[in-house]
Design a protein around this motif. Structure first.
Motif, PDB file in Angstrom:
ATOM      1  N   LEU A 248      -5.597 -88.465 -47.555  1.00 59.75           N
ATOM      2  CA  LEU A 248      -4.437 -88.563 -46.671  1.00 59.75           C
ATOM      3  C   LEU A 248      -4.686 -87.685 -45.443  1.00 59.75           C
ATOM      4  CD1 LEU A 248      -1.486 -89.266 -45.923  1.00 59.75           C
ATOM      5  CD2 LEU A 248      -0.768 -87.322 -47.334  1.00 59.75           C
ATOM      6  N   PHE A 249      -4.628 -88.306 -44.286  1.00 61.39           N
ATOM      7  CA  PHE A 249      -4.808 -87.567 -43.019  1.00 61.39           C
ATOM      8  C   PHE A 249      -3.466 -87.562 -42.294  1.00 61.39           C
ATOM      9  CE2 PHE A 249      -5.716 -87.671 -38.412  1.00 61.39           C
ATOM     10  CZ  PHE A 249      -6.340 -86.449 -38.280  1.00 61.39           C
ATOM     11  N   TYR A 250      -2.826 -86.395 -42.283  1.00 57.52           N
ATOM     12  CA  TYR A 250      -1.548 -86.236 -41.576  1.00 57.52           C
ATOM     13  C   TYR A 250      -1.804 -85.512 -40.266  1.00 57.52           C
ATOM     14  CZ  TYR A 250       2.926 -84.217 -40.248  1.00 57.52           C
ATOM     15  OH  TYR A 250       4.034 -83.816 -39.541  1.00 57.52           O
ATOM     16  N   TYR A 251      -1.348 -86.102 -39.163  1.00 59.83           N
ATOM     17  CA  TYR A 251      -1.594 -85.547 -37.828  1.00 59.83           C
ATOM     18  C   TYR A 251      -0.261 -85.405 -37.111  1.00 59.83           C
ATOM     19  CZ  TYR A 251      -3.033 -85.381 -32.930  1.00 59.83           C
ATOM     20  OH  TYR A 251      -3.203 -85.022 -31.604  1.00 59.83           O
ATOM     21  N   ASN A 252       0.048 -84.161 -36.740  1.00 56.33           N
ATOM     22  CA  ASN A 252       1.236 -83.860 -35.945  1.00 56.33           C
ATOM     23  C   ASN A 252       0.760 -83.421 -34.580  1.00 56.33           C
ATOM     24  OD1 ASN A 252       3.468 -82.583 -34.689  1.00 56.33           O
ATOM     25  ND2 ASN A 252       4.394 -82.122 -36.674  1.00 56.33           N
ATOM     26  N   GLY A 253       1.015 -84.255 -33.559  1.00 56.35           N
ATOM     27  CA  GLY A 253       0.533 -83.960 -32.198  1.00 56.35           C
ATOM     28  C   GLY A 253       1.641 -83.680 -31.236  1.00 56.35           C
ATOM     29  N   HIS A 254       2.649 -82.911 -31.660  1.00 58.14           N
ATOM     30  CA  HIS A 254       3.777 -82.605 -30.784  1.00 58.14           C
ATOM     31  C   HIS A 254       3.412 -81.613 -29.696  1.00 58.14           C
ATOM     32  CE1 HIS A 254       6.880 -83.891 -34.075  1.00 58.14           C
ATOM     33  NE2 HIS A 254       6.051 -84.853 -33.714  1.00 58.14           N
ATOM     34  N   GLY A 255       2.323 -80.883 -29.885  1.00 57.27           N
ATOM     35  CA  GLY A 255       1.939 -79.877 -28.886  1.00 57.27           C
ATOM     36  C   GLY A 255       0.770 -80.298 -28.048  1.00 57.27           C
ATOM     37  N   VAL A 256       0.380 -81.531 -28.055  1.00 54.44           N
ATOM     38  CA  VAL A 256      -0.744 -82.039 -27.277  1.00 54.44           C
ATOM     39  C   VAL A 256      -0.286 -83.291 -26.543  1.00 54.44           C
ATOM     40  CG1 VAL A 256      -2.496 -81.057 -28.795  1.00 54.44           C
ATOM     41  CG2 VAL A 256      -1.591 -83.342 -29.247  1.00 54.44           C
ATOM     42  N   PRO A 257      -1.080 -83.738 -25.577  1.00 54.85           N
ATOM     43  CA  PRO A 257      -0.689 -84.966 -24.853  1.00 54.85           C
ATOM     44  C   PRO A 257      -0.653 -86.191 -25.769  1.00 54.85           C
ATOM     45  CG  PRO A 257      -2.345 -83.724 -23.633  1.00 54.85           C
ATOM     46  CD  PRO A 257      -2.253 -83.078 -24.997  1.00 54.85           C
ATOM     47  N   GLN A 258      -0.060 -87.235 -25.235  1.00 54.47           N
ATOM     48  CA  GLN A 258      -0.002 -88.501 -25.964  1.00 54.47           C
ATOM     49  C   GLN A 258      -1.409 -89.054 -26.173  1.00 54.47           C
ATOM     50  OE1 GLN A 258       2.734 -91.292 -24.171  1.00 54.47           O
ATOM     51  NE2 GLN A 258       3.877 -89.641 -23.177  1.00 54.47           N
ATOM     52  N   PRO A 259      -1.603 -89.867 -27.205  1.00 49.70           N
ATOM     53  CA  PRO A 259      -2.912 -90.509 -27.384  1.00 49.70           C
ATOM     54  C   PRO A 259      -3.245 -91.377 -26.177  1.00 49.70           C
ATOM     55  CG  PRO A 259      -1.594 -90.724 -29.369  1.00 49.70           C
ATOM     56  CD  PRO A 259      -0.686 -90.152 -28.321  1.00 49.70           C
ATOM     57  N   THR A 260      -4.511 -91.424 -25.869  1.00 45.60           N
ATOM     58  CA  THR A 260      -4.957 -92.192 -24.717  1.00 45.60           C
ATOM     59  C   THR A 260      -4.808 -93.689 -25.001  1.00 45.60           C
ATOM     60  OG1 THR A 260      -7.243 -92.292 -25.514  1.00 45.60           O
ATOM     61  CG2 THR A 260      -6.601 -90.370 -24.193  1.00 45.60           C
ATOM     62  N   ASN A 298       3.813 -88.875 -29.898  1.00 42.95           N
ATOM     63  CA  ASN A 298       4.293 -89.869 -28.946  1.00 42.95           C
ATOM     64  C   ASN A 298       3.247 -90.971 -28.770  1.00 42.95           C
ATOM     65  OD1 ASN A 298       6.824 -88.540 -28.117  1.00 42.95           O
ATOM     66  ND2 ASN A 298       5.435 -86.952 -27.345  1.00 42.95           N
ATOM     67  N   SER A 299       3.737 -92.193 -28.499  1.00 42.39           N
ATOM     68  CA  SER A 299       2.843 -93.346 -28.253  1.00 42.39           C
ATOM     69  C   SER A 299       1.834 -93.519 -29.374  1.00 42.39           C
ATOM     70  CB  SER A 299       2.112 -93.187 -26.917  1.00 42.39           C
ATOM     71  OG  SER A 299       3.034 -93.069 -25.858  1.00 42.39           O
ATOM     72  N   ALA A 300       2.268 -93.310 -30.604  1.00 38.95           N
ATOM     73  CA  ALA A 300       1.351 -93.391 -31.750  1.00 38.95           C
ATOM     74  C   ALA A 300       0.838 -94.811 -31.980  1.00 38.95           C
ATOM     75  CB  ALA A 300       2.053 -92.882 -33.005  1.00 38.95           C
ATOM     76  N   GLY A 301       1.542 -95.794 -31.420  1.00 40.97           N
ATOM     77  CA  GLY A 301       1.094 -97.164 -31.613  1.00 40.97           C
ATOM     78  C   GLY A 301      -0.269 -97.427 -31.031  1.00 40.97           C
TER      79      GLY A 301
END
Length: 1493
Positions: A248-260, A298-301
């Motif tokens: 299981l890979f859980y990624y919380n990216g609230h402190g980094v820019p949106q995925p490219t 954000n923009s995880a899609g």
């Protein structure tokens, strides 16, 4: 008004004194209550003789009597007869029946019980399992889900990576946050921490703790604000430790820019001065597969979209042979990756300050907490401060209890949430997708359950979570309302508790302190009791102790019960099924849930597969460890249903922890005797039907599994199966025998134990069981006891070879006694037994077959030497010779499937004989018999071969001749020099009489020295084969002449393409009957019959499908009423319509009894063309059907009302035999046609009016020793519907009584006369008295209540000199009216009898040569005649004469009456005359007034 039919069991005695059982008798639909003003069936018999009422025929007879008192003319149409007054008719019940028939109790018992015979499943299927074609046609009832069991596809999430990229205190540059904004992460407010590192660590710990609540076995590792190097090293190490399991890979990216746009995610450099992107390709390479990804950013899609592209790139690289060698997993593993994303590509996460910043993570890790928060936020009561008292110091609403304890509010709410999300997923997803996401991995299932909550909540906050694989929209699913109701109930209880206590809200620390105290107290109590899981320990918190549990599960169980009770026949799967599965975890509702689940599984295989696919199996497997007595009945039923659809996937699990002992213990428990099947309300007490289920479970547990057989025999209860063979319950006896058969099958040790303990002899001694299924099961067990191979025979472990052979011969002798059994499934299983016996002792059977050929030749050439030849034969008097002759008899069995099985065994022996060293002499003998046989068939003798004494050799040579060919010309002069290199492969045509012999070469090396067992053969047919010679030698002209299809004086040769035209000319429609050979018309097949493959040599041993057929019993509904008895069903509506039609006909014809005496019988309403000479005619009681049969084997069904022919088929008689009797069974419902033949065989047909639906439901040899003579009357019968008994007799010295439910001969009653019996009749209501007429003119009355030796109670002899030795043409007892007993002699004398008197009541004469006679079943009229038909009243008055419509014919014999029949109810008559194919229908009408002047 419909009256319910009383069910009877094996130990119950019916009102008529006949033992019945659910396995023996299938009770029909309810009997229609008779109206008071209509004469009912008590005295009418109604053909079936089972309907009952209160009248005694007074309505109709009274009308006739009144007419006679007035003085009615003799009737118009009477030649030369003057008008005269009729004699008074009888007005009293004959034979003393009035006392018995007037008993109201007796009448009510008969009225409320009606049995339909030969309509059981074994008759409608011939004991064969359902075919794939039928399953495909009825696919909805099966819907197999073969991959329900999670085996190799099941995976575990062994490791989890918690990656947090928060960089607390620094907002990412591409997202502008609102003020105020959502700030809590992992349930922690960063503003409360002064140290960001400690805060980050606390957030990570909280998220990990919440994840651990979902799966404790998963190893969690955190990676907080990582750099690229740290990330790579961390993930690579995680894959190495996880091997091939899921991560299981859980990624919380609230402190980094949106995925490219290309899906890259961001991490940091080591100095946290830059954001570094990580390619998804690299991420895949580091993590490997399988893996589950959770993206909360954000923009995880974008990540999900590009992830698929990189997987496709890997696939393309592999196709181009450019595989990434750095990838730790195969490319195919990446395809099954699972991804969850917080939002779409163009969306950002919610910033509502009332919600946590990681709302998606909270939905996935703490669904109950966020659900309560969301419920309160959206409640209209919030603005009024209704929930303010529930908040603690941190502004949180805390639900008391533990997530893992379902007795607490928090645990129960989590339990309800699990049930609801499972239900939503099961009703919304496809079955494969549901299995993959919710049943293969506990962590994946938990995350997807919580993801469903996210899909409900987050769209309302402006964010749409997505996944791969994608899920449908479930926001508006009605089950969410049930979840809201459960939350509301718990919150209401919390508020009520606060109001009652008056205390302020308990702080979180206080609540945690109370919970710790509770845990310590529970642990201390468990230590004192020495139990780690003490069920008596309960929470001590006052609120939890007084907590009122939610009614959620109880309400949904009620909804499930309503679905079961009132759902339509085309039921869709109930949405409550996953909830029922969750209820099994509760002891409070477990019994009810299991009971309802049992009812659901009872609906059919589709329900069992559905329950297995949803995950019921682990639950019921674990429950086998429970000692609770109340669980045993329902668990036994559930396990029987599970194994009924898939036993292979359950054998291993039953062997674990010795789960099979659960059912062995039930078998060993003493239980009350009960033969009833499962009642509509499922029984809570064990009974014998549950023991039968246990035997069924054990039989499938050991089927084809030697390891499990060893486990059964290693237990102390291994012999409990055999001990239950003496049970009174037929189902238990059957499955005990079938379980024994599976225990013995290919398991030598089990056979040894059974032999030494005497259970083999016990099985053999029970072969005469009254239930056909039990007899068949016992034979199957004995078949499996025979050695399966030479290896088994040579490793008997102390059981000597000679001793083993003696036991096998004893078994063969025991089984041989059943070859005359009335049940086809029993005879078929007997052949399977002998096929195994023949295979082992093939050399002995080759000698027996050779000796039989020699005997047939001697019988033809010099019968005086037959005794000497038999005594000199090596096989004479041996069991092998007896078995061989029995197989030859069974090869001519009237039942098509039994005959096919026997033919395969006979063919195997004959082929082996032709491939042996005796091939030369055997071929010479066969050709000689062919030559002699064609001479017989070319003659005009249609009754067989007669010697000087008038006896027939037909029976002695018929079977062997049929085995080697019929109807062929002289082949001896054309014998090929290499003929001895061929063997005979025998094919039978559809008529069952003409066989084709195809030689197949066999190498001598294929026969073992000593044993001569055939190993292989070829099916190649040479150009010089016997078949080619037959085609060149036997012209169509000779074939037609042999079958009497053309005139002997016709000199025109029929050749080539003219044959079909000539045959059509022969069958040209004409009033003169044509001569049609045997088997020309279509032959009725048996249900589920599959023709054998005649292109190859038969393979022995034969194996029937009876075991699989028996297993289907536990796939069919057993609880509740049958489909045909359920109001509103199609079967019920049809049966009700037939009952109403019958009542209408009875009411209509009651008023016509007087018309029978006063009316005109010369009204010819129609003429039917039978094409051939009709010999027997028979009306059905209620349908508009008239059946006729000719002097061979052709049966025609007419619609007399429409004057059309409906159906014409062949009875399948052997050459030289004919149909001698026609009867109808079950006439109150769907009638069956019974035919009796001169060779002693009986056949039963259903749907005889439609050639498309025509089926033979049963056939057997009713009489085994009938003599085929020129004066033979053949088999005659009398059917008693009320008793389910068939009386058969003929040119024999006995009256044989067959019992329909048992399908076996009950008794042979001596006729007490040297003369042959010509007619038989009986009382159709009680069925105790029957009467027979003899060739010497005597009449004997029998009472079956007495012993067979003393059963003859009355003898009447004709002492008149002019009538000495005048044979009885017919004797008949009325079914209705006053039960007049009328007999007619061949010299024309008619007599009326009363069994209480020594002399006839009335005697009068008809003609000098009586050809036919019949008394109406209900009206007081008798029809008799020679050339014309005279209608008499039962007082002896001649009412009218119906002249022959063919009086103009000049042939002296053509105008004699051939057959005559009266309609059972209507005033109708059908006649036919010699040398004429037409059938005349007459209807009695009112006489016109001019007839009296």
């Amino acid at each position: 008004m419909i009256s319910t039919i009383n069910r009877q069991d094996d130990s119950t005695v019916s009102p008529l004194g006949v033992e019945g059982a659910p396995f023996e008798v299938r009770d029909g639909a309810s009997k229609i209550a008779r109206e008071n003003n209509v004469e009912t069936r008590s005295n009418e018999g109604a053909g079936a003789g089972t309907g009952v009422g209160t009248s005694s025929g007074g309505v109709g007879v009274g009308t006739a009597s009144a007419a006679s008192a007035v003085g009615v003319s003799g009737a118009s149409g009477t030649s030369g007869s003057a008008s005269h007054l009729l004699k008074p008719l009888n007005m009293e019940m004959r034979h003393g029946f009035e006392d018995e028939y007037s008993s109201q109790h007796y009448m009510s018992l008969l009225a409320n019980n009606f049995f339909i015979y030969y309509d059981d499943k074994r008759h409608n299927t011939s004991g064969n399992p359902i075919t794939p074609e039928e399953k495909a046609k009825n696919w909805k009832n099966y819907q197999p889900i073969l991959d329900w069991k999670i085996m190799k596809d099941r995976q575990k999430t062994v490791s989890a990576a918690v990656v947090l990229c928060l960089n607390l205190g620094v907002d990412p540059p591409d997202v502008v946050k609102t003020h105020p904004c959502a700030i809590t992460e992992g349930g922690i407010n960063p503003n409360t921490f002064s140290d960001n590192k400690k805060c980050l660590q606390a957030i990570g710990d909280n998220i990990q703790k919440n994840l651990e609540n979902m799966s404790m076995r998963t190893k969690y590792k955190q990676c907080l604000d990582p750099s690229v190097e740290d990330m790579k090293r961390f993930l690579n190490q995680l894959r190495r430790s996880s091997k091939d399991e899921r991560i299981l890979f859980y990624y919380n990216g609230h402190g980094v820019p949106q995925p490219t746009q290309s899906g890259e995610i961001w991490v940091f450099n080591r100095g946290y001065t830059q954001y570094i992107p990580i390619s998804l390709y690299d991420l895949q390479t580091w993590l490997g597969a399988p893996c589950m990804y959770v993206y909360d950013c954000n923009s995880a899609g974008n990540i999900i979209t590009n992830f698929k592209k990189f997987v496709q790139k890997r696939i393309d690289d592999d196709n181009n042979e450019n595989h990434d060698i750095s990838a730790p997993s195969p490319t195919s593993a990446y395809i099954d990756s699972i991804q969850l994303a917080a939002c779409r590509s163009n969306e950002i996460l919610p910033m509502n300050p009332e919600l946590p910043a990681d709302l998606f993570t909270c939905c996935l890790t703490s669904p109950i907490e966020i659900s309560v928060k969301w419920f309160i936020m959206n409640s209209p009561l919030k603005k009024h401060g209704y929930y303010n008292s529930l908040y603690n110091e941190n502004g949180q609403v805390v639900i008391p209890g533990k997530l893992t304890d379902r007795r607490t509010p928090l645990g129960e709410l989590n339990w309800i949430f699990t049930a609801i999300t499972d239900t939503i997923a099961w009703t919304s997803l496809s079955r494969p997708l549901f299995k993959r996401l919710f049943r293969q991995d506990l962590m994946v299932a938990a995350l997807f359950r919580n993801f469903l909550l996210a899909k409900r909540i987050m769209p309302l906050a402006g964010c749409n979570p997505i996944s791969d694989p994608p899920l449908p929209e479930i926001n508006e699913h009605p089950m969410w309302e049930s979840f809201d109701l459960a939350i509301d109930q718990i919150l209401s209880q919390l508020l009520k508790n606060r109001e009652q206590t008056g205390n302020p809200a308990t702080s979180l620390q206080q609540l945690q302190f109370q919970q710790q105290q509770q845990q310590q107290q529970q642990l201390a109590e468990q230590n004192r009791n020495g139990s780690a899981n003490n069920p008596s320990s309960v929470p001590t918190d006052p609120f939890i102790m007084n907590f009122q549990h939610s009614t959620f599960f109880e309400q949904h169980l009620t909804a499930f019960e309503i679905w079961l009770n009132y759902g339509s026949q085309k039921k869709e799967p109930p949405q409550q099924l996953p909830i029922v599965l969750q209820v099994l975890l509760s002891q409070v509702h477990r019994i009810r849930a299991l009971t309802l689940l049992s009812r659901f599984l009872d609906l059919g295989p589709w329900a069992a597969y559905l329950a297995l696919s949803i995950g019921i199996f682990p639950y019921v497997l674990k429950l086998l460890q429970s000692p609770a007595q109340e669980l045993k009945p329902v668990l036994t039923f559930i396990w029987a249903r599970i194994l009924g659809v898939d036993y292979k996937n359950t054998q291993q699990e039953l062997a674990k922890d010795k789960g099979y002992n659960y059912f062995l213990q039930i078998l060993n428990m003493p239980m009350p005797t009960s033969t009833n099947n499962l009642a509509p309300n499922f029984p809570q007490a064990l009974g014998e039907p549950h023991k039968a289920m246990c035997c069924f479970i054990i039989s499938l547990f050991v089927r084809n599994n030697s390891t499990n057989k060893k486990l059964i025999f290693s237990t102390q209860n291994n012999l409990t199966v055999v001990k239950n063979l003496s049970s009174e319950n037929p189902l238990l006896r059957q499955w005990c025998a079938l379980a024994i058969s599976q225990l013995w099958d290919q398991y030598l040790e089990g056979k040894w134990v059974a032999y030494k303990d005497g259970y083999l002899e016990k099985c053999a001694s029970l072969l005469n069981d009254p239930i056909p299924e039990v007899r068949t099961s016992l034979i199957l067990a004995l078949t499996n006891f025979l050695p399966d191979s030479d290896e088994e025979e040579n490793n008997t472990n102390g059981l000597g070879r000679e001793e083993l052979q003696q036991q096998e011969i004893k078994l063969a002798i025991a089984v041989l006694k059943l070859i005359g059994d009335g049940s086809p499934i029993v005879r078929r299983e007997i052949i399977c037994f002998f096929s195994k016996f023949v295979l082992k002792y093939i050399s002995f059977f080759l000698v027996s077959a050779f000796g039989q050929l020699e005997e047939e030749i001697v019988l033809i050439d010099n019968p005086n030497l037959i005794d000497e030849v038999r005594r000199n034969s090596p096989s004479y008097g041996t069991i092998f010779s007896s078995v061989w002759k029995a197989l030859l008899i069974l090869a001519e069995d009237p039942h098509m499937e039994v005959r096919s099985y026997a033919e395969q065994v006979v063919d195997y022996v004959l082929i082996s004989l032709n491939g042996s060293k005796l091939a030369d002499i055997v071929n010479e003998m066969e050709i000689y018999l062919l030559q002699k046989n064609v001479t017989v068939m070319s003659g005009n003798n249609s009754n067989g071969i007669y010697d000087d004494n008038g006896s027939s050799h037909h029976n002695s040579v018929h079977h062997m001749n049929n085995s080697i060919g019929h109807g062929y010309t002289d082949l001896k002069k054309q014998k090929d020099a290499n003929l001895h290199h061929s063997s005979l492969n025998i094919k039978r045509s559809t008529n069952g009489n003409i066989t084709t012999i195809i030689p197949t070469p066999i190498d001598d090396s294929s026969i073992h020295n000593g044993k001569k067992r055939v190993i292989s053969t070829s099916s190649t047919v040479s150009n010089n084969s016997i078949t080619e010679k037959l085609r060149n030698t036997l012209s169509i002209e000779k074939l037609l002449r042999a079958l009497n299809l053309i005139d002997e004086n016709n000199e025109n040769e029929i050749t080539g393409h003219d044959s079909q035209l000539s045959l059509n000319n022969i069958l040209k429609v004409s009033y003169k009957p044509v001569s049609v050979g045997y088997g020309v018309e279509p032959v009725a097949t048996t249900p589920r019959f599959k023709p054998r493959n005649t292109s190859s040599k038969p393979e022995l041993p034969l194996v029937s499908g009876f075991f699989d057929y028996s297993c289907e019993y536990f796939q069919e509904p057993q609880i509740g009423i049958q489909e045909s008895e359920e109001t509103g069903s199609e079967d019920y509506a049809k049966r009700l319509w037939r009952r109403n039609r019958n009542e209408l006909i009875i009411a209509e014809t009651q008023q016509q009894k007087g018309l029978a005496v006063t009316g005109n019988w010369n009204n010819n309403t129609g003429i039917l063309d039978n094409k051939t000479q009709p010999k027997l005619l028979k009306f059905t009681q209620f349908g508009d059907y008239l059946l006729s049969s000719d002097d061979k084997d052709n049966i025609t069904c007419f619609d007399w009302n429409a004057n059309i022919q409906l159906c014409r088929f062949s009875n399948g008689n052997p050459f030289g035999t004919k149909i001698t009797d026609l009867k109808f069974l079950n006439e109150d419902d769907s009638p069956l046609l019974l035919t009796g033949s001169s060779d002693g065989t009986i056949r039963l047909y259903k749907n005889f009016h439609s050639i498309k639906d025509l089926k033979m439901v049963s056939a057997w040899r009713g009489l085994t020793d009938l003599l085929l003579t020129s004066r033979s009357s053949g088999l005659i019968s009398e059917w008693q519907q009320s008793r389910g008994s068939l009386l058969v007799t003929g040119d024999v010295k006995i009256i044989r009584l067959w019992d329909a439910p048992r399908e076996m001969c009950i008794v042979d009653i001596p006729a007490r006369s040297t003369s042959a019996i010509t007619s038989i009749t009986s009382d159709q209501v009680a069925g105790n008295i029957f009467t027979c007429g003899f060739v010497d003119g005597s009449i004997r009355v029998y009472d079956r209540r007495l012993s067979s030796r003393d059963s003859m109670v009355k003898l009447w002899r004709d002492t008149s000199k002019s009538r000495t030795n005048s044979p009885i043409k017919k004797i008949q007892l009325q079914r209705g009216g006053f039960r007049e007993l009328c007999s007619g002699n061949s010299d024309g004398s008619l007599n009326l009898w009363d069994i209480r008197l020594d002399h006839p009541l009335l005697t009068f004469s008809d003609t000098r040569n009586l050809m036919a006679m019949e008394i109406h079943e209900h009206a007081p009229v008798i029809a008799a005649g020679s050339k014309n038909v005279n209608i008499y009243s039962t007082s002896g008055d001649l009412l009218t004469t119906v002249k022959s419509p063919f009086g103009y014919l000049t042939n002296r014999t053509s105008n004699y009456l051939s057959s005559l029949t009266l309609h059972p109810h209507r005033m109708m008559m059908a006649t036919s005359y010699n040398q004429n194919s037409q059938i005349s229908i007459y209807n009695c009408v009112e006489t016109s007034a001019e007839a009296y002047y």
